[in-house]
Design a protein around this motif. Sequence first.
Motif: not given
Length: 477
Positions: A184-207
Amino acid sequence: MQLYSVSQLLKQENKLPEVEVKGWVRTFRANRFIALNDGSTLNNIQCVVDFESTDEALLKRITTGAALHIKGELVESQGKGQNVEILVSAIEVLGDSDPEEYPIQPKKHSFEFLRENAHLRTRTNTFSAVMRLRSTLSYAIHKYFNDNGFYYMHTPIITGSDAEGAGEMFKVTKLDAKNPPLDDNGNVDYSKDFFGKETNLTVSGQLEAETYAMSLGKVYTFGPTFRAENSNTSRHLSEFWMIEPEVAFMDLPGNMDLAEDFLKYVLNYILENNRDDLDFLEQRLINEEKTKPQAERSNMSLIEKLKFVIDNNFKRVSYTEAIDILRNSKPNKKKKFKFPISDWGADLQSEHERFLVEKHFKCPVILFDYPANIKAFYMRLNEDGKTVRAMDILFPGIGEMVGGSQREERLEVLKEKMAALDIPEEELWWYLDLRKYGTAVHSGFGLGFERLVMFVTGMTNIRDVIPYPRTPQNAEF
């Protein structure tokens, strides 16, 4: 007739009446002497052909780069440079080889040219040595942790969190780039994406590794990480490998002990198991140093640098003490540092780190208790409220090799630090849970594997220590 590797044959002390070997031609001299290499060793084995009884058409097909299957007798060598050689009784050319087009000719090639031919560059002595050392280092890392009771953990490559807070991450999405769904705010709706949220390639496995350390005790990750930093320097890659141990019930001094012991072990393992490759790369560096002005030459050879780390106790110095040393140093007073040191709180550069190691203390250095505002949110805040229980390990010739810390185990303190950096609690709810359920002191560190390979091999460009470098505007092969 038994098939041998070149490495096995060169170690033989007795004559063998029948041997088989397969490999690639490095050189073929006088229609008689084949230098054959199969990648098992830096050294070639000489195969002597009786050209008078060998078909001329076959001889013409034996060119640099050709793959051969050779049978013959292993005998004492008549020439210099090798103890044994093969008197060829049968030879087969495997597949085709075009001598006119084969790019890796027996001559000196620039590293830039070899990067353009990365699929063939390991047929050169330099790159075969580098990649064998990379392989042995990988094994030594796994062996060290396995022998010391660590569990190997595979952390996610696709993640919804930014461990470093850097924001320079590669997006993972299935959405239509030209017409993505909008909210509704004109931003990309990542809930419609494959994982249902914004995802990225990791920069670290630490956490994620911390979560397993808080149940399994001692874990480590060793896997690919990604950074979308638009940098074309000799020390940056977009895809690289990270080693990240995490240990429960371990404080910062214990973390320092672990890192020092680990580094000394893997470097010593290399010295004991890859001496031929190290000797070759050391000689390459010695020859390279001769072409430099005297002021730019290194004061330590490659093997001396390795022994410098192995044989010396690492000096432990607080950031505050290091700043005082640097501020009062001759290079700083004479304005020879590119980045002069004036105030407490400065982020140290490679030139400062190398000064501390190579000039002042003359041993590897562990700096600790850094200003909180130049370190990550998960590092434990000290009682002074302005420094954190961080540590960096500094090596000669390269500067920072390892970065680590005692992690913040106090829930309310961690929440305050996240709020100050606008990190939403709902994004890392699972990370906060570790501080709610059975929280305890725990620590870990990260080591960029390619940086370690650079140190061990003496290579000066990080693109030359990974099989296929990924950098801005470059994803060949």
